[in-house]
Design an enzyme around this catalytic site. Sequence first.
Site, PDB file in Angstrom:
ATOM      1  N   GLN A 127       0.844  -1.197   0.000  1.00  0.00           N
ATOM      2  CA  GLN A 127       0.000   0.000   0.000  1.00  0.00           C
ATOM      3  C   GLN A 127       0.879   1.247   0.000  1.00  0.00           C
ATOM      4  O   GLN A 127       1.587   1.519   0.973  1.00  0.00           O
ATOM      5  CB  GLN A 127      -0.899   0.009   1.234  1.00  0.00           C
ATOM      6  CG  GLN A 127      -1.865   1.182   1.273  1.00  0.00           C
ATOM      7  CD  GLN A 127      -2.774   1.130   2.486  1.00  0.00           C
ATOM      8  OE1 GLN A 127      -2.375   0.673   3.548  1.00  0.00           O
ATOM      9  NE2 GLN A 127      -4.004   1.599   2.333  1.00  0.00           N
ATOM     10  N   GLY A 128       0.818   2.011  -1.073  1.00  0.00           N
ATOM     11  CA  GLY A 128       1.617   3.239  -1.183  1.00  0.00           C
ATOM     12  C   GLY A 128       0.748   4.470  -1.038  1.00  0.00           C
ATOM     13  O   GLY A 128       0.525   5.194  -2.011  1.00  0.00           O
ATOM     14  N   GLU A 245     -10.350  -1.790   4.483  1.00  0.00           N
ATOM     15  CA  GLU A 245      -9.361  -1.944   5.538  1.00  0.00           C
ATOM     16  C   GLU A 245     -10.015  -1.731   6.903  1.00  0.00           C
ATOM     17  O   GLU A 245      -9.730  -2.423   7.861  1.00  0.00           O
ATOM     18  CB  GLU A 245      -8.219  -0.939   5.316  1.00  0.00           C
ATOM     19  CG  GLU A 245      -7.061  -1.122   6.288  1.00  0.00           C
ATOM     20  CD  GLU A 245      -5.878  -0.214   5.982  1.00  0.00           C
ATOM     21  OE1 GLU A 245      -5.948   0.575   5.024  1.00  0.00           O
ATOM     22  OE2 GLU A 245      -4.888  -0.283   6.724  1.00  0.00           O
ATOM     23  N   GLU A 376      -6.068   8.309  17.728  1.00  0.00           N
ATOM     24  CA  GLU A 376      -6.609   9.676  17.789  1.00  0.00           C
ATOM     25  C   GLU A 376      -7.538   9.917  16.600  1.00  0.00           C
ATOM     26  O   GLU A 376      -8.607  10.518  16.736  1.00  0.00           O
ATOM     27  CB  GLU A 376      -5.466  10.707  17.777  1.00  0.00           C
ATOM     28  CG  GLU A 376      -4.628  10.730  19.063  1.00  0.00           C
ATOM     29  CD  GLU A 376      -3.731   9.514  19.237  1.00  0.00           C
ATOM     30  OE1 GLU A 376      -3.356   8.891  18.214  1.00  0.00           O
ATOM     31  OE2 GLU A 376      -3.409   9.158  20.388  1.00  0.00           O
TER      32      GLU A 376
HETATM   33  C1  LIG Z   1       4.839  -0.021  10.981  1.00  0.00           C
HETATM   34  C2  LIG Z   1       3.988   0.818  10.097  1.00  0.00           C
HETATM   35  C3  LIG Z   1       3.517   0.307   8.916  1.00  0.00           C
HETATM   36  C4  LIG Z   1       2.782   1.097   8.041  1.00  0.00           C
HETATM   37  N1  LIG Z   1       2.394   0.579   6.842  1.00  0.00           N
HETATM   38  C5  LIG Z   1       1.862   1.409   5.908  1.00  0.00           C
HETATM   39  C6  LIG Z   1       1.642   0.964   4.581  1.00  0.00           C
HETATM   40  O1  LIG Z   1       1.910  -0.219   4.254  1.00  0.00           O
HETATM   41  N2  LIG Z   1       1.154   1.799   3.671  1.00  0.00           N
HETATM   42  C7  LIG Z   1       0.850   3.098   3.992  1.00  0.00           C
HETATM   43  O2  LIG Z   1       0.368   3.812   3.120  1.00  0.00           O
HETATM   44  N3  LIG Z   1       1.019   3.568   5.241  1.00  0.00           N
HETATM   45  C8  LIG Z   1       1.539   2.759   6.210  1.00  0.00           C
HETATM   46  N4  LIG Z   1       1.781   3.234   7.478  1.00  0.00           N
HETATM   47  C9  LIG Z   1       1.534   4.652   7.751  1.00  0.00           C
HETATM   48  C10 LIG Z   1       0.430   4.912   8.744  1.00  0.00           C
HETATM   49  O3  LIG Z   1      -0.816   4.835   8.109  1.00  0.00           O
HETATM   50  C11 LIG Z   1       0.697   6.295   9.355  1.00  0.00           C
HETATM   51  O4  LIG Z   1       1.851   6.188  10.149  1.00  0.00           O
HETATM   52  C12 LIG Z   1      -0.452   6.770  10.196  1.00  0.00           C
HETATM   53  O5  LIG Z   1      -1.582   7.047   9.403  1.00  0.00           O
HETATM   54  C13 LIG Z   1      -0.078   8.023  11.001  1.00  0.00           C
HETATM   55  O6  LIG Z   1       0.496   8.995  10.177  1.00  0.00           O
HETATM   56  P1  LIG Z   1       1.900   9.684  10.561  1.00  0.00           P
HETATM   57  O7  LIG Z   1       2.834   8.603  10.912  1.00  0.00           O
HETATM   58  O8  LIG Z   1       2.238  10.610   9.486  1.00  0.00           O
HETATM   59  O9  LIG Z   1       1.584  10.476  11.894  1.00  0.00           O
HETATM   60  P2  LIG Z   1       0.997  11.961  11.943  1.00  0.00           P
HETATM   61  O10 LIG Z   1      -0.156  12.056  11.043  1.00  0.00           O
HETATM   62  O11 LIG Z   1       2.110  12.930  11.785  1.00  0.00           O
HETATM   63  O12 LIG Z   1       0.478  12.009  13.444  1.00  0.00           O
HETATM   64  C14 LIG Z   1       1.329  12.315  14.565  1.00  0.00           C
HETATM   65  C15 LIG Z   1       0.458  12.232  15.836  1.00  0.00           C
HETATM   66  O13 LIG Z   1      -0.575  13.227  15.765  1.00  0.00           O
HETATM   67  C16 LIG Z   1      -1.838  12.638  15.899  1.00  0.00           C
HETATM   68  N5  LIG Z   1      -2.784  13.340  15.040  1.00  0.00           N
HETATM   69  C17 LIG Z   1      -2.651  13.587  13.718  1.00  0.00           C
HETATM   70  N6  LIG Z   1      -3.704  14.269  13.247  1.00  0.00           N
HETATM   71  C18 LIG Z   1      -4.551  14.435  14.300  1.00  0.00           C
HETATM   72  C19 LIG Z   1      -5.829  15.037  14.480  1.00  0.00           C
HETATM   73  N7  LIG Z   1      -6.502  15.584  13.465  1.00  0.00           N
HETATM   74  N8  LIG Z   1      -6.369  15.001  15.700  1.00  0.00           N
HETATM   75  C20 LIG Z   1      -5.731  14.413  16.742  1.00  0.00           C
HETATM   76  N9  LIG Z   1      -4.536  13.854  16.645  1.00  0.00           N
HETATM   77  C21 LIG Z   1      -3.956  13.855  15.452  1.00  0.00           C
HETATM   78  C22 LIG Z   1      -1.644  11.178  15.477  1.00  0.00           C
HETATM   79  O14 LIG Z   1      -2.607  10.340  16.047  1.00  0.00           O
HETATM   80  C23 LIG Z   1      -0.256  10.904  15.974  1.00  0.00           C
HETATM   81  O15 LIG Z   1      -0.332  10.556  17.339  1.00  0.00           O
HETATM   82  C24 LIG Z   1       2.479   2.436   8.383  1.00  0.00           C
HETATM   83  C25 LIG Z   1       2.923   2.945   9.610  1.00  0.00           C
HETATM   84  C26 LIG Z   1       3.673   2.164  10.463  1.00  0.00           C
HETATM   85  C27 LIG Z   1       4.152   2.766  11.742  1.00  0.00           C
END
Ligand SMILES: Cc1cc2nc3c(=O)[nH]c(=O)nc-3n(C[C@H](O)[C@H](O)[C@H](O)COP(=O)(O)OP(=O)(O)OC[C@H]3O[C@@H](n4cnc5c(N)ncnc54)[C@H](O)[C@@H]3O)c2cc1C
Lengths: 393, 323
Positions: A127-128, A245, A376
Amino acid sequence: MDLRFSDEDRDFRARARQWLAANVPSTPRPAGGHSASQFDRDWQRKLYEHGWAGVAWPKEFGGMGLSGLQQVIWYEELSRAHAPAAHVSTTYVAQMHAGPTVIARGTEEQKAFHLPRILSGESLWCQGFSEPGAGSDLAALRTSGRIEGDHLVVNGAKMWTTDAMYADWMELLIRTDPDSQRHKGLTWLAFDMKSPGIDIKPIRTMLMDDHVNMVFFDEVRVPLSAVVGELGGGWSTAMATLSFERGLGFIADQLELFEKVGRAIELASELKDADGRPAIEDVEIARRLATIKAETMAIRAMTLADIAETDRTGIPGPKGSMMKLKVTATHKALSRLVSDILGWQFFEFDGNRNNNLWTHDFLWSWVFSIAGGSSEIQREITADRVLELPRSR
Amino acid sequence: MYLAPEGEELEIATAAADFIADALPIARLHEGGGSDMGAELRASLGEMGWFALALDEDRGGSGLSAVEHALFFREVGRQCGPLDILVQALGVQCAQDLTLRAELVAGESGVALLMPDSDRHRLIGGTEARYGLFVTPQGAALHDLSVAKIEPRPALDPANSLAIVSGLGPAIATRDGAQIWQLGQVGTAAMLLGLAEAALDLIVEYAKVRETFGKPIGAWQAVRHTCADMAVSNEGARSQLWYAATALKEARGDASAHLDAAKHLANEAAQFATDSNIQLHGGIGVTDEHDAHLLMKHAALLARLFGSRNDLLARLLHAELED
Ligand SMILES: Cc1cc2nc3c(=O)[nH]c(=O)nc-3n(C[C@H](O)[C@H](O)[C@H](O)COP(=O)(O)OP(=O)(O)OC[C@H]3O[C@@H](n4cnc5c(N)ncnc54)[C@H](O)[C@@H]3O)c2cc1C
């Protein structure tokens, strides 16, 4: 209200149990590397050859066309038989949301090409969606696609792409209209991972593994025939992907938890603390275990209630987010508790989940509550869609 | 397999909701309405047959199940209804003698709950009760209160009176087995669920209208996210209660384990929701004129009955479950 499974469902359970007992691989899944993804392909192939592939897929696309309740039964039996778990397999993205997205939004050619390959284990998908600057806020994504004749030329970077190095295809979400903002001007591509111009760089995680990656795109040419859904309508296709999902995507985790608590209780009866007493004789440990057992019973009841309702109405309700919140919190509480029961064994960890599944689980509990929509964000969705509170954004 | 009210169950739930909201709206507790049912309400509940919902038909009841019992008491809970409504329905199950049973079914005389408290008993909901009911997982016993010494005590929870009883006479009716205890668990868990749902409804409505810093408090995440957590724990408690009540109806071998889990989850959900409801209302939440404290106090009491946290968890730990 009624807890009885129909004769048909009970018969399905019996057949699944019998087949699994005879066919579950006797060797454990390798903890990582190409041997793990080969193991996943082989198991998928076996399921396919014996008619157990595509549990959630309609029959006309080669699936089993099972009801939601029969899917629950299938995942319960997988977990009971200690069969390769659907949610830790490199086949997960293909089975749980890429295939269903192609079924829902793909052209006839796309369906004819991709679906049989997914079912047989020939195609693995990743998933990209996420990028360095776009996670929770997916609509901030910037990877671009410029139209040149009948091709798109892709530039940019995806991040957190799980199992990219094993995948044959990627659900690639990009911005194809350079002047667009947010949800508009995006496109969803079935992207061939053999395309020249991509570079995959693993990201080492605190689990001491390298399953997640950065994927860089440098002038990568993709035929327009790879567009799933509308060119510029990628947000809508991506929401379909996320609905799969978020709908039944965590069902295996939900039901496996039930089995895991049983194992934790056995463990607490066997393992002795530093004073030589079984851990379970500690009143605090016993109560925490029972509390978590009650939560897993509630999770199973919620799962059954929700799925029976969806089977009846045909429309999935908005409760997936509530389910994920409860499952991730309970998973975290359980792995934290087991870390207390395990004593020093907890600290012996070399990154191989087969050598110490509980410690691996403990570390994974954060991935579970961040990836696939953080807790969150799940609270935001629950507040918006279930409680209909004023929007925060 | 279906785990939500359907068909005739829905009709009963609607009828119960209408009747209860009319006969004992929570507002009564602000209008100097006393605790407990009182003779008049008891007679009208009796007339409607609500005490005999889950009593077998050949014993003069409606012959319905733990499921309808749960749906009725959820509505009672929503209006902060007194405990003695449930105890009356349990007393009906305990009375073997035809005349006594008919007297209780009709609500002619009242039954209150007896709880052991060191060398004496506590009596809950007994201002006008003639009988006291003592219930354990092993069986139940009805005692005539007219011979006992009853000392009224002030009550934190305005929905129920509280007293100390000494010199309890011998039982006038007994029934062995877990059935009455289990209906007590379903009833209190359902009341707690009703309280938890009422608390969430109150705060969600208030969060849409109360504004701070130029926006409704429901748009602030600290408020939204707590509400979402309440919704999740209520959903878990509700699903498990439906599961447990249906397991009891179907006489499944694992019904008692599911009931213990359901009571535990309802205890937790109600205490979390009624507590958070006060907090998220701000100052208005601690005023006497608001419902918030009524819900919290009633939940605190019900959480002690038919399995305290430690009893429930101890039984649950090793309980076997079926598919
Ligand atoms: C091990 C792992 C595997 C993954 N695999 C995939 C994959 O295969 N394909 C893919 O596309 N993605 C993948 N992801 C990405 C995953 O979907 C994102 O990490 C996730 O959606 C959170 O985004 P971020 O890491 O950018 O955190 P951010 O969006 O930067 O969030 C940082 C913090 O702020 C909080 N936050 C953000 N916005 C809000 C809001 N509006 N209100 C309250 N709190 C908020 C979040 O909950 C978090 O605690 C993976 C992530 C991990 C860690």
